[in-house]
Design an enzyme around this catalytic site. Structure first.
Site, PDB file in Angstrom:
ATOM      1  N   ASN A  70       0.851  -1.192   0.000  1.00  0.00           N
ATOM      2  CA  ASN A  70       0.000   0.000   0.000  1.00  0.00           C
ATOM      3  C   ASN A  70       0.881   1.235   0.000  1.00  0.00           C
ATOM      4  O   ASN A  70       1.918   1.262   0.666  1.00  0.00           O
ATOM      5  CB  ASN A  70      -0.900   0.040   1.231  1.00  0.00           C
ATOM      6  CG  ASN A  70      -1.580   1.400   1.401  1.00  0.00           C
ATOM      7  OD1 ASN A  70      -1.066   2.292   2.066  1.00  0.00           O
ATOM      8  ND2 ASN A  70      -2.732   1.564   0.766  1.00  0.00           N
TER       9      ASN A  70
ATOM     10  N   VAL B 129      -3.920   1.149  -3.549  1.00  0.00           N
ATOM     11  CA  VAL B 129      -4.304   2.378  -2.850  1.00  0.00           C
ATOM     12  C   VAL B 129      -5.651   2.119  -2.194  1.00  0.00           C
ATOM     13  O   VAL B 129      -6.528   1.463  -2.777  1.00  0.00           O
ATOM     14  CB  VAL B 129      -4.391   3.564  -3.829  1.00  0.00           C
ATOM     15  CG1 VAL B 129      -4.819   4.830  -3.102  1.00  0.00           C
ATOM     16  CG2 VAL B 129      -3.045   3.784  -4.511  1.00  0.00           C
ATOM     17  N   GLU B 130      -5.826   2.632  -0.976  1.00  0.00           N
ATOM     18  CA  GLU B 130      -7.006   2.293  -0.194  1.00  0.00           C
ATOM     19  C   GLU B 130      -8.319   2.660  -0.868  1.00  0.00           C
ATOM     20  O   GLU B 130      -9.359   2.087  -0.561  1.00  0.00           O
ATOM     21  CB  GLU B 130      -6.934   2.932   1.196  1.00  0.00           C
ATOM     22  CG  GLU B 130      -6.692   4.408   1.224  1.00  0.00           C
ATOM     23  CD  GLU B 130      -5.223   4.771   1.401  1.00  0.00           C
ATOM     24  OE1 GLU B 130      -4.949   5.763   2.090  1.00  0.00           O
ATOM     25  OE2 GLU B 130      -4.357   4.067   0.830  1.00  0.00           O
ATOM     26  N   LEU B 131      -8.288   3.602  -1.801  1.00  0.00           N
ATOM     27  CA  LEU B 131      -9.515   4.001  -2.486  1.00  0.00           C
ATOM     28  C   LEU B 131     -10.010   2.958  -3.482  1.00  0.00           C
ATOM     29  O   LEU B 131     -11.112   3.091  -4.008  1.00  0.00           O
ATOM     30  CB  LEU B 131      -9.320   5.338  -3.195  1.00  0.00           C
ATOM     31  CG  LEU B 131      -9.544   6.600  -2.350  1.00  0.00           C
ATOM     32  CD1 LEU B 131      -8.549   6.682  -1.203  1.00  0.00           C
ATOM     33  CD2 LEU B 131      -9.432   7.847  -3.210  1.00  0.00           C
ATOM     34  N   GLY B 132      -9.197   1.944  -3.796  1.00  0.00           N
ATOM     35  CA  GLY B 132      -9.656   0.861  -4.657  1.00  0.00           C
ATOM     36  C   GLY B 132      -8.731   0.405  -5.759  1.00  0.00           C
ATOM     37  O   GLY B 132      -8.781  -0.765  -6.152  1.00  0.00           O
TER      38      GLY B 132
END
Length: 532
Positions: A305, A331-334
């Site tokens: 990440n 990335v944490e958004l997808g």
């Protein structure tokens, strides 16, 4: 058009102006917003219309804002236009710093303010949609979100405890209650005349489906801003992200930007593959030195990440070194794979391999799926605790930091040694501190904890701290200095700037000389040899 009419529709979806749409929002409503920094999936026109209506009419009033991550440009966009006392009474957000006027409302005790982990909020939308009372999670234990610390409360005006500590079979958990939205303000790219929404131009999907489901199942109203309308059933069903029965009103904005910086970047939407080597290398500054050293903590095949801030340079260094395809950045958004963007449009990715809905990305993170995470620190202390959410009196929030740092197998924290006017030069392979920063970022003890180093050490987590002049490792006894940069004086440039005596490794060594050269480091050859 009344709210009741909207809920009972059987024909085409109502198409409203932004000004008409915000009149559907009643006083005291809980409003859920989609969006991320840099205008990603942000319903900008509707947000601005809401601000305009309040300035003219002082309505609606007493709203609660609910947003997963940080919207805005770290200045006047995003949530900043609606950061108005009276319009807003309470906010629950994962990140605040992208919209500094919202932070100011909280800092001055004008609203109730909570900060929960980004993954928790995105999963709460899904839990609310399913009719669950909330979620039990280990995420946040030992941090400021833990009710034994601040319980996620950001100011003195906020007194109600929302997070509860629970014990099941001898194990501690945090209970986060579901929050029912009355209104959703979300965004897509295209709506058909029946209200079915696609997101083909968006860099990511975020949690728009979960927000829409949670709002609709709570008896609320779903407003979707899009760029264009097409005839019903004219789009492939597998491209539909939000079914029409969830949508109460559509606002068409033909000039809708993909991000604040891009009208329609086909690399970011995943339609085109960027030519290898086509990404401009970073200049040799302290940021590149740190990103290079951080990348050395990865390995071929790793799932990683990338966090916002100084760590977002790791993806660019990987591309420059030709190893971007040897590991998988997420990335944490997808987005999965590709090269994550940096700056205010962090969350977008250049030529991703896949894009997941945000809640599913966090399911993987929270379950320990990440091999390594590259995160930035604002402050850290001698015990290895890290603060990113509130410092120098300013509220920033955590975003996905807690979910990621707490659950990744290895954590690499990056940041400059000091800040506030720091000037670093690299000459002949050596680091020269031309001007020291005014503020020290490594302190004896933190009052606000976003990452609990003591618990991480007890659990045996591998944690590395990287600066432009030194590398530390977390041990059971606290921080240990392991490496220093060539040209750095141990006493003057490190020890004299610490208000405590760090552990010093008996094998203290110089940082790799390749970090300080203009040409690539040759990681591709190293990694290829390691996999033979």
């Amino acid at each position: 058009m009344s709210n009741a009419t909207l809920k009972k529709r059987t024909g085409p979806v109502p198409v409203l102006t932004a000004e008409e749409a915000v009149r559907l929002i009643p006083d005291g409503a809980t409003v859920a917003f989609s969006g991320a920094g840099g205008g990603i999936v942000e319903a900008t026109a509707v947000i601005e219309a809401l601000a305009d209506r309040y300035h003219k009419e002082q309505q609606p009033s007493g709203l609660t804002y609910l947003h997963t991550t940080g919207l805005g440009d770290r200045a006047d966009r995003g949530m900043s236009p609606i950061a108005i006392a009276g319009l807003c009474a309470k906010a629950i957000g994962g990140h605040w710093g992208q919209s500094p006027r919202m932070s100011e409302l909280a800092e001055t005790n004008q609203i109730e303010a909570y900060c929960f982990p980004q993954g928790v909020i995105t999963q709460l939308f899904r839990s609310t949609a399913a009719g669950h009372p909330g979620i039990l999670s280990h995420v946040g234990l030992g941090s400021f979100v833990d009710p034994r610390q601040q319980g996620g409360k950001l100011n003195e005006h906020t007194t109600k405890e929302l997070v509860r500590l629970m014990e099941i079979d001898g194990k501690e958990w945090l209970f986060y209650p579901s929050i029912k939205p009355d209104v959703a303000i979300i965004r897509g790219t295209t709506a058909d005349t029946d209200g079915y929404i696609t997101m083909e131009d968006e860099p990511t999907f975020l949690d728009v489906l979960s927000i829409a489901q949670a709002t609709k199942n709570s008896g609320g109203i779903v407003i979707v801003q899009v760029q264009r309308m097409v005839q019903a059933r004219s789009q492939h069903p597998k491209t539909i992200k939000i079914p029409g029965f969830l949508v109460d009103a559509v606002v068409v904005v033909p000039e809708q930007m993909q991000t604040y910086q891009t009208e329609s970047n086909r690399y970011m939407s995943g339609d085109l593959l960027a030519v290898q080597g086509g990404i401009e290398p970073l200049q040799l500054t302290e940021r590149k030195i740190i990103a290079r050293r951080a990348l050395m903590e990865a390995f071929p095949g790793a799932v990683a990440n990338l966090g916002v801030g100084i760590s977002d340079g790791v993806g660019y260094v990987a591309a420059e070194e030709g190893v971007g395809e040897a590991l998988t950045f997420t990335v944490e958004l997808g987005p999965i794979g590709g090269t994550p963007a940096k700056g205010i449009i962090f969350g977008a990715t250049i030529s991703p391999r896949a894009v997941l809905d945000q809640p599913y990305q966090f399911d993987f993170y929270d379950g320990g799926g990440l091999d390594v995470s590259f995160l930035s620190f604002a402050e850290m202390d001698q015990a290895g605790n890290v603060n990113v959410h509130k410092f120098n009196g300013k509220i920033m929030g955590v975003g996905g930091f807690i979910d990621i740092a707490q659950n990744s197998k290895k954590v690499v924290f990056s940041g400059t040694f000091t800040t506030g006017g720091l000037s670093v030069q690299v000459n002949d392979g050596k680091v020269d501190i031309a001007k020291e920063g005014r503020f020290r970022k490594i302190v004896p003890a933190l009052a606000d904890i976003s990452f609990n180093g003591i618990e991480a050490a007890q659990n045996g987590k591998e944690v590395i701290f990287i600066t432009e002049r030194a590398v530390f490792q977390l041990t059971a006894r606290g921080l240990m200095l392991c490496e220093i940069a060539p040209g750095i004086d141990l006493q003057r440039d490190i020890l004299d700037l610490l208000a405590f005596e760090p552990l010093i490794s008996p094998e203290l060594k110089l940082m790799d000389a390749r970090l300080f050269q203009e040409e690539p480091m040759g990681l591709k050859q190293e990694w290829n040899a390691a996999t033979v």
